[in-house]
Design a protein around this motif. Structure first.
Motif, PDB file in Angstrom:
ATOM      1  N   SER A 239     -22.551  53.970  20.100  1.00  8.98           N
ATOM      2  CA  SER A 239     -21.713  55.116  19.781  1.00  8.98           C
ATOM      3  C   SER A 239     -21.695  55.441  18.291  1.00  8.98           C
ATOM      4  O   SER A 239     -21.341  56.553  17.895  1.00  8.98           O
ATOM      5  CB  SER A 239     -20.277  54.870  20.263  1.00  8.98           C
ATOM      6  N   ASP A 266     -24.764  56.549  23.442  1.00 12.13           N
ATOM      7  CA  ASP A 266     -23.309  56.703  23.429  1.00 12.13           C
ATOM      8  C   ASP A 266     -22.820  57.508  22.229  1.00 12.13           C
ATOM      9  O   ASP A 266     -21.638  57.853  22.160  1.00 12.13           O
ATOM     10  CB  ASP A 266     -22.626  55.328  23.420  1.00 12.13           C
ATOM     11  N   ILE A 291     -25.916  60.528  30.854  1.00 13.96           N
ATOM     12  CA  ILE A 291     -24.482  60.338  31.095  1.00 13.96           C
ATOM     13  C   ILE A 291     -23.776  60.368  29.746  1.00 13.96           C
ATOM     14  O   ILE A 291     -24.157  59.646  28.818  1.00 13.96           O
ATOM     15  CB  ILE A 291     -24.186  58.998  31.804  1.00 13.96           C
ATOM     16  N   ARG A 293     -20.047  60.005  27.660  1.00 16.00           N
ATOM     17  CA  ARG A 293     -18.702  59.445  27.802  1.00 16.00           C
ATOM     18  C   ARG A 293     -18.011  59.437  26.449  1.00 16.00           C
ATOM     19  O   ARG A 293     -18.627  59.682  25.416  1.00 16.00           O
ATOM     20  CB  ARG A 293     -18.749  58.046  28.403  1.00 16.00           C
ATOM     21  N   GLY A 294     -16.725  59.111  26.463  1.00 13.49           N
ATOM     22  CA  GLY A 294     -15.956  59.141  25.220  1.00 13.49           C
ATOM     23  C   GLY A 294     -15.852  60.562  24.695  1.00 13.49           C
ATOM     24  O   GLY A 294     -15.650  61.504  25.446  1.00 13.49           O
ATOM     25  N   ARG A 322     -18.332  62.399  31.373  1.00 10.79           N
ATOM     26  CA  ARG A 322     -17.069  61.730  31.655  1.00 10.79           C
ATOM     27  C   ARG A 322     -16.112  61.896  30.470  1.00 10.79           C
ATOM     28  O   ARG A 322     -16.523  62.249  29.367  1.00 10.79           O
ATOM     29  CB  ARG A 322     -17.312  60.245  31.912  1.00 10.79           C
ATOM     30  N   GLU A 323     -14.832  61.617  30.719  1.00 10.82           N
ATOM     31  CA  GLU A 323     -13.806  61.598  29.673  1.00 10.82           C
ATOM     32  C   GLU A 323     -13.829  62.901  28.877  1.00 10.82           C
ATOM     33  O   GLU A 323     -13.632  63.959  29.448  1.00 10.82           O
ATOM     34  CB  GLU A 323     -14.006  60.343  28.802  1.00 10.82           C
ATOM     35  N   ALA A 325     -16.504  63.957  26.901  1.00  6.72           N
ATOM     36  CA  ALA A 325     -17.880  64.183  26.452  1.00  6.72           C
ATOM     37  C   ALA A 325     -18.305  65.631  26.675  1.00  6.72           C
ATOM     38  O   ALA A 325     -17.815  66.308  27.584  1.00  6.72           O
ATOM     39  CB  ALA A 325     -18.832  63.244  27.182  1.00  6.72           C
ATOM     40  N   SER A 354     -14.008  64.846  34.505  1.00  7.19           N
ATOM     41  CA  SER A 354     -12.628  64.885  34.013  1.00  7.19           C
ATOM     42  C   SER A 354     -12.329  66.292  33.508  1.00  7.19           C
ATOM     43  O   SER A 354     -13.236  67.099  33.280  1.00  7.19           O
ATOM     44  CB  SER A 354     -12.411  63.864  32.890  1.00  7.19           C
ATOM     45  N   ALA A 357     -13.937  66.911  30.013  1.00  2.00           N
ATOM     46  CA  ALA A 357     -15.397  66.917  29.901  1.00  2.00           C
ATOM     47  C   ALA A 357     -15.906  68.359  29.945  1.00  2.00           C
ATOM     48  O   ALA A 357     -15.328  69.215  30.610  1.00  2.00           O
ATOM     49  CB  ALA A 357     -16.016  66.106  31.026  1.00  2.00           C
ATOM     50  N   LYS A 433     -23.094  52.366  32.124  1.00  2.16           N
ATOM     51  CA  LYS A 433     -22.257  53.449  31.609  1.00  2.16           C
ATOM     52  C   LYS A 433     -21.162  53.882  32.588  1.00  2.16           C
ATOM     53  O   LYS A 433     -20.221  54.578  32.187  1.00  2.16           O
ATOM     54  CB  LYS A 433     -23.121  54.667  31.241  1.00  2.16           C
ATOM     55  N   VAL A 434     -21.280  53.517  33.852  1.00  2.00           N
ATOM     56  CA  VAL A 434     -20.259  53.941  34.808  1.00  2.00           C
ATOM     57  C   VAL A 434     -19.256  52.852  35.104  1.00  2.00           C
ATOM     58  O   VAL A 434     -18.253  53.091  35.765  1.00  2.00           O
ATOM     59  CB  VAL A 434     -20.898  54.415  36.145  1.00  2.00           C
TER      60      VAL A 434
END
Length: 435
Positions: A239, A266, A291, A293-294, A322-323, A325, A354, A357, A433-434
């Motif tokens: 990340s 990430d 994917i 995320r964050g 997700r989240e 992103a 989400s 997202a 990642k999931v």
């Protein structure tokens, strides 16, 4: 407010770095040209993503030389996990930071005249073959600021050269492990497949540090007449890595390239994958999964330009956000005037898991010829509540249900990937990642 992105390294340091590596004069001149261009070049402008406040500058690019290791057991555990240790015959190079620390190549490669070596060695030992293709037709230092910086500071990568009519049966694999904090990694990969040759190349990018780094990756692929290249990549940078990755190919008459790209970083990422089908009957197939995320921001641009008659270009991209992103999927199919009987098809799909997202799919067809076929499809949406309800009504937790949905959404792309090792590694990355 924009972040300073101009290069922080002077001519003296660039020359000292080149001299220490005993590079040929043409490569030193390329570095200095890139350094000069940084004074006037501008940042790339990816569609719908503003990157002026991204920090692409780190002053540490000369990371010294690491010790060569004799066995896989001496490598970091994170690197060992990427190696199939049960396979005795393999063609593998491991680069830690900017040093090729491990090499295991079959004798058959050398017997066939195949070159598979790190970029530093290629520059000194195979400069006559590398020079025409390093920043060749596919990539020019003057194109943007990050290309110019890359040209001046290139400090890692590999060179692959497959002679005419040679078929490389065992895939070539490279693992790039970035381990030093606050460093600038400028990795360059060059793949040249001469007439009627074939090769499969797989690269893995990973980080062994949680500190901030800048990663500037360029790959150039040249498939000559009748050649076949399968290029696979699984990127799993942390990340704290700000990444700019460009992979491009020039494909000549009756040649083919298959791209299999797992974009699992990430951190904030700009990714461009461009193929020029310059010959009649040339073929490109690009498959990408991602994917997010964050709070990461990602931009994936895939382009296929049809120049030759009867050329085929296929783009398939699936992404899950997700989240909080964000992802932009840009797809461009351009059929140039004169590319009659060509076919260009693209599909981009993004699933958002989400409320925060965000996903944006932008398929574009640019057609300058009448006698062609072309089509596109795109979708952006959230998980069907009925699908989640059905899974949870069977005693499956919400987290596990979400996991199953992600795997199911990406499976149509993953299962079509032409390289088995990329397919296996990608499934592992998706699972990571999931969780």
């Amino acid at each position: 407010m924009s972040v300073e992105t101009k290069i922080l390294i002077g001519k003296d340091k660039v020359e000292a770095f080149s001299n220490a590596r005993k590079e040929p004069e043409w490569l030193r001149d390329l570095r200095l040209k890139g350094l000069e261009l940084t004074a006037t070049a501008e940042l790339p402008k990816p569609e719908k993503t503003k990157i002026t406040n991204w920090n692409f500058t780190k002053s540490t690019f000369d990371l010294g030389v690491k010790d060569v290791v004799e066995s896989v057991d001496q490598l970091p555990e994170g690197v060992q996990a990427l190696i199939d240790q049960e396979t005795k015959e393999q063609n593998l190079i491991v680069q830690q930071d900017t040093t090729a620390v491990y090499r295991n190549v079959t004798a058959e490669l050398a017997e066939k005249g195949v070159i598979f070596t790190d970029l530093a060695t290629a520059a000194t030992d195979h400069g006559d073959k590398l020079k025409p293709y390093l920043f060749g037709e596919a990539v020019k230092p003057e194109e943007n600021l990050l290309f110019a910086q890359h040209a001046s500071l290139v400090n890692g990568g590999v060179f692959i050269y497959v002679p005419k009519n040679v078929q490389v049966e065992i895939p070539l694999q490279t693992i790039f492990s970035f381990e030093t904090a606050e460093a600038s990694y400028n990795n360059h990969v060059v793949v040249v497949a001469e007439e009627n040759s074939s090769v499969t190349y797989v690269e893995n990018y990973t980080t062994q540090t949680d500190s901030e780094i800048v990663v500037n990756i360029i790959a150039e692929v040249y498939a000559k007449q009748g050649a076949k290249v399968a290029f696979g990549a699984v990127d799993t940078l942390s990340s704290n890595a700000t990444t700019y990755v460009v992979r491009r190919a020039h494909v000549e008459k009756d040649a083919r390239i298959d791209w299999a790209l797992g974009q699992m970083n990430d951190g904030n990422t700009i990714s461009e994958n461009t193929t020029h089908l310059v010959g009649d009957g040339s073929w490109a197939d690009t498959k990408t999964v991602s994917i997010g995320r964050g709070k990461q921001k990602q931009n994936f641009t895939t382009q296929i330009f049809h120049h030759g008659k009867h050329s085929e270009g296929h783009i398939l991209k699936h992404g899950v956000m997700r989240e909080a992103a964000t992802a932009i999927f840009n797809g461009i199919t351009k059929i140039e005037h004169g590319a009659t009987k060509s076919n260009g098809v693209q599909t981009e799909r993004i699933l958002m898991l989400s409320e925060k997202a965000r996903g944006d799919a932008n398929p574009i067809l640019l057609i300058d010829e009448d006698d062609v076929t072309a089509g596109h499809a795109a979708s952006v949406g959230q998980v069907d509540p009925l699908q989640m309800y059905y899974l949870m009504s069977r005693g499956i937790s919400r987290k596990e249900a979400e996991r199953l949905v992600i795997h199911g959404f990406l499976a149509p792309v993953v299962e079509q990937l032409p390289i088995e090792s990329v397919k296996a590694r990608l499934r592992e990355a998706i699972e990571g990642k999931v969780k």
